[in-house]
Design a protein around this motif. Structure first.
Motif, short mmCIF file in Angstrom:
data_model
loop_
_atom_site.label_atom_id
_atom_site.label_comp_id
_atom_site.label_asym_id
_atom_site.label_seq_id
_atom_site.Cartn_x
_atom_site.Cartn_y
_atom_site.Cartn_z
N LEU A 1 9.08 5.93 21.46
CA LEU A 1 8.15 6.86 21.22
C LEU A 1 8.02 8.41 21.96
N ASP A 2 7.28 7.77 22.92
CA ASP A 2 6.77 8.84 23.82
C ASP A 2 7.65 9.30 24.39
N HIS A 3 9.37 8.31 25.21
CA HIS A 3 10.49 9.57 25.79
C HIS A 3 12.26 9.56 25.55
N VAL A 4 11.92 9.07 23.92
CA VAL A 4 13.46 9.24 23.03
C VAL A 4 13.34 10.92 22.14
N PRO A 5 13.10 11.67 22.66
CA PRO A 5 12.99 12.93 21.54
C PRO A 5 13.74 12.47 20.26
N GLY A 6 12.74 12.95 18.81
CA GLY A 6 13.47 12.53 17.46
C GLY A 6 13.05 11.05 17.25
N ARG A 7 12.88 9.78 17.86
CA ARG A 7 13.15 8.98 17.49
C ARG A 7 11.29 8.61 16.52
N ARG A 8 11.09 8.01 15.61
CA ARG A 8 9.94 8.22 15.33
C ARG A 8 9.66 6.37 14.28
N ALA A 9 8.25 5.93 14.52
CA ALA A 9 8.86 5.09 14.01
C ALA A 9 8.60 4.86 12.40
N PRO A 10 9.01 3.64 12.33
CA PRO A 10 9.63 3.49 11.44
C PRO A 10 7.86 1.94 10.06
N ASN B 1 12.96 2.65 28.10
CA ASN B 1 12.13 2.33 29.66
C ASN B 1 12.37 2.91 30.96
N LYS B 2 14.03 3.60 31.00
CA LYS B 2 14.34 3.90 31.94
C LYS B 2 14.02 5.31 32.26
N LEU C 1 -0.45 -7.32 34.32
CA LEU C 1 0.74 -5.83 34.23
C LEU C 1 0.77 -5.94 32.86
N PRO C 2 1.65 -4.87 32.40
CA PRO C 2 2.04 -4.65 31.52
C PRO C 2 3.53 -5.83 31.02
N ILE C 3 3.53 -5.97 30.25
CA ILE C 3 4.77 -6.52 29.43
C ILE C 3 5.55 -5.77 27.81
N ILE C 4 6.72 -5.83 27.72
CA ILE C 4 7.26 -5.30 26.95
C ILE C 4 8.17 -6.04 26.67
N LEU C 5 8.73 -5.92 25.29
CA LEU C 5 10.01 -6.74 25.41
C LEU C 5 10.51 -6.76 24.08
N VAL C 6 12.26 -7.01 23.88
CA VAL C 6 13.05 -6.48 22.96
C VAL C 6 14.27 -7.95 23.00
N ALA C 7 14.14 -8.25 21.90
CA ALA C 7 14.64 -9.47 21.33
C ALA C 7 15.72 -9.83 20.63
N HIS C 8 16.98 -10.44 20.50
CA HIS C 8 17.75 -11.05 19.34
C HIS C 8 17.32 -11.86 18.88
N GLY D 1 17.82 -16.02 19.73
CA GLY D 1 16.59 -16.94 20.77
C GLY D 1 16.75 -16.19 22.06
N ASN D 2 17.06 -15.02 21.65
CA ASN D 2 17.52 -13.94 23.90
C ASN D 2 16.23 -12.99 23.17
N VAL D 3 15.66 -13.59 24.50
CA VAL D 3 14.43 -12.80 24.91
C VAL D 3 14.46 -11.79 25.97
N HIS D 4 14.73 -10.20 26.06
CA HIS D 4 14.50 -8.74 26.96
C HIS D 4 12.94 -9.04 27.42
N PHE D 5 12.38 -9.70 28.10
CA PHE D 5 11.20 -10.00 28.52
C PHE D 5 10.72 -9.32 30.00
N ILE D 6 11.10 -8.05 29.65
CA ILE D 6 10.08 -7.01 30.67
C ILE D 6 8.81 -6.03 31.13
N PRO D 7 8.19 -7.36 32.37
CA PRO D 7 7.20 -6.87 33.21
C PRO D 7 7.57 -5.34 33.18
N PHE D 8 6.41 -4.48 32.82
CA PHE D 8 6.29 -3.00 33.06
C PHE D 8 5.81 -2.46 34.36
#
Lengths: 478, 478
Positions: free
Chosen positions: B263-272, B337-338, B373-380, B384-391
């Protein structure tokens, strides 16, 4: 003999069989077509015991033959008639279901588990183990894996290969590979389980597996229909896939001759549609919800097919009993054929789109050898898999001067047609000892050389189910 | 140099690039993290040309690096920084769709075809090629095959491996293996395609493939829901599979931190749903019929979930535009994220049932190293596939004294937790050069030895993408 003593010390005397009466069920296949001698049959109870047996046998230079339910149709699970007698490693005592993880849709089982036991355990947990085939009451999962067994669920759920998440294997050097992964995604190097699936015990002994489970379908719709031709049956398949692709779980075709044999020879079977129709297809839709919706969808496609001239007649099962009765006709094919005569069954698969042409050309090829010979067929049409069966009565077969040569000649002619259409001479039964000569003829040399290289790498002594699966290696031409 | 002259004579001068400006896009990865030198980039137009290049390079003892769209996240497609400069074999000119057989649900394509082009061609024929991933506009099918690419369609349709019927491969000795089978069933020896799928170009060059197609879903239902915990999300997955197992085509979870970054970094995205909810799941059902039925089914399960306390809030897309907007939030994760900072992304998969425990324990493991340390994650989550992202923010990251060591330490700690739960450190991205040390640590020695044996068998000179995928071989302990 020293090896037998060693094995007795290792496994206990009751787990090492040497009496002729005990060996009989292991040294001959269930149809009585192949037999050989065995040094003994061992019945290990654990993976470590299997590894011990392998080390001892290999040290003694004795061949090792892993054996499951001994239901092979290709003589793949009994000793060579001509070779040195092997140690047969029966997996019957390793039949534990080690665990079932419903949330992960997986279960871990030992290789000796009977397929039907696995299906039932999955069902008890509200899940489906999707491989289903005629021998499921006696074949073992280890044998299913070694032969990549197919069956009637392939159209929707794939072959055994597609339902395996991980394997435990005793390698020819006695090492145990614990590859019992239970993951949906795992991109960490070569996916080695695929080496052992379909290797027919030539690269080691599968001792356990992690299986993939699916949601259990609770709603079903089954129809029996009579398309005017295989081409029309193929078009109906397209309509069904477009309309209910995710629900389509079986699409099985038989011809009138095959249906008639079932009606004549298997008591209690009734024709859903009269055998005056030349072609018959059993269609099944299944889903986790909405039986009425499935029935409606099936009816809509049948209606569409009728309007386009793709279906001459059709009947929709209106109860569980009627569904079962339709399936029983399909499942009675082997029993009927065994009673009715001698079928020279092939196990062809071609691209689904090429099935009509295959049937036409294979019929012509057989009739060029024996004019007018009756041919029946039963096809997993949704998979392009046709069991094309030139058929002799018992009397006609017995009267033939050279039965074996004639059988080979006719089958090879059919296999040639399949090959010319981009097809295969073994869709789901495997190679065993029956088809190694077809391997030599039809497989590209590059592919055979790769297989021989891998065999040599894993089993340098050629002791694991030797002379099965692969034809003898020819030295490279270069 | 003699080899370059030879290649020019073989392919034409315009197909052999040696200028630094021409090489730049091939010798560095798209994120700018890895680069190496290349002798040249060749652009063959046919399988025979690829075989010629291979023979010439191998005869000269020069390494060979096959390259697709160069979208690897693991540095798998660019030259070693330290090694001898390879010939990079770009597949970009081999981008023909050779044929599409709708009735067989298959298509044959050359390795350089871009994934999105393939998806479109399938769609034009009323079919689905089911692999879908972020890089689909530029990644090539050959690279997808070499890395067994995953993505968002795996839950229903499997990885790339599950969508391949056959392969054509130029082997390290220059032989061409034509394994372009297009059969659903083919039990004739080892299924060799699985050797090359996921081998990351270390065993030869995939030049073409036969792909499996599916019926094209025409009806969709997409919901965005907020379960109170990963455990609740998992229970919802179970309910959805029981009710609509065959229709469930995506189950993607992100946490509030990840949503906020988008929401903060990609223009035009709205939270469902507002990021005050800690957990968010995008669910998709799709089918070949009955959009209203899908919507009804989705609503019924959401209702059930709400009653059981498994969903705090949910919103159902009521138009194609709303569905697309929800998916855009999910697809904006990498871009967000980038821009937002530096994520130490892992590519963990564990058994689906173990995801909640993994998240908990991995969080603790990271915080034991860097408290808070902040951690975010995006998971399929369905896989069972978790992209676990210390950030880290850019500023905090730049301020670290030893960034590389810290990155490795944190990722390894997460991978250790995954491993302990029966998981893997590379679910869908592969190994490349980034993860060979994790291979050495986590893979059973028996498995590594088998992989090394096969590598040695096929590529005895270790010239094909050397030092990728596998850690150096260690001599056997026995």
């Amino acid at each position: 003999m020293q090896l037998i003593d060693q094995l007795r010390a290792m496994l206990g005397a009751d787990a090492v069989l040497t009496e002729a009466s005990d060996l009989a069920g292991h040294t001959e296949d269930w149809r009585g077509r192949y037999r050989g001698e065995a040094l003994c049959v061992v019945q290990p109870s654990s993976t470590e015991q299997v590894a011990g047996v392998v080390r001892a046998a290999v040290a003694a230079g004795v061949p090792v033959l892993p054996q499951g339910g001994n239901t092979s149709l290709c003589g793949g699970a009994v000793p060579e008639a001509a070779g040195p007698p092997p140690v047969i490693v029966s997996m019957a005592r390793m039949r534990r279901i080690r665990s079932l993880d419903a949330a992960n849709n997986s279960m871990e089982v030992e290789a000796g588990c009977v397929l039907a036991t696995i299906q039932q355990a999955a069902m008890d947990a509200g899940r489906l183990y999707a491989v289903s085939l005629g021998a499921e009451g006696s074949c073992q999962i280890g044998g299913n894996i070694a032969t990549n067994a197919g069956g009637t669920g392939v159209l929707r759920y794939g072959n055994t290969r597609d339902n395996i998440l991980g394997l435990e294997v005793v390698l020819p050097d006695g090492d145990i590979w614990n590859g019992l992964y239970r993951l949906r995604k795992n991109n960490t190097g070569l996916d080695l389980k695929h080496l052992f699936i379909g290797a027919e015990g030539t690269l080691g002994i599968v001792t356990a597996a992690t299986l993939k489970l699916h949601p259990l379908p609770t709603a079903h719709a089954v129809a029996w229909m009579a398309p005017p031709s295989p081409a029309a049956a193929l078009e109906m398949l397209g309509l069904l896939q477009a309309a209910c692709g995710a629900q389509l779980s079986a699409y099985e075709m038989i011809d009138a001759g095959q249906l008639q044999i079932v009606l004549d020879h298997v008591p209690g079977r009734r024709a859903p549609l009269p055998p005056t129709h030349k072609w018959h297809v059993l269609v099944e839709l299944s889903d986790t919800r909405g039986e009425q919706e499935l029935t409606d969808a099936m009816q809509a496609v049948l209606q569409q097919g009728a309007e386009r001239g793709l279906v001459d007649d059709a009947v929709l099962a209106s109860s569980g009993a009627q569904r079962a009765a339709m399936w029983e006709v399909r499942h009675s094919v082997s029993e009927g054929n065994k009673k009715a005569g001698v079928g020279l069954t092939t196990d062809t698969a071609v691209p689904v789109s090429a099935v009509p042409e295959f049937i036409e050309r294979a019929t012509a090829a057989v009739h060029a050898i024996v004019p007018g010979l009756p041919i029946i067929l039963v096809a997993h049409l949704g998979d392009g898999n046709v069991h094309f069966i030139p058929f002799y009565s018992h009397a006609e077969w017995e009267a033939l001067p050279d039965r074996e040569a004639m059988g080979l000649r006719i089958k090879h002619a059919v296999n040639e047609v399949g090959h010319a259409l981009g097809g295969t001479f073994s869709a789901e039964h495997g190679i065993g000892q029956t088809l190694t000569s077809e391997m030599a003829q039809f497989k590209p040399p590059v592919e055979l050389a790769l297989m021989h290289g891998i065999k040599q790498l894993l089993d340098p002594g050629n002791l694991f189910n030797p002379h099965r699966l692969l034809p003898p290696a020819t030295p490279p031409a270069r």
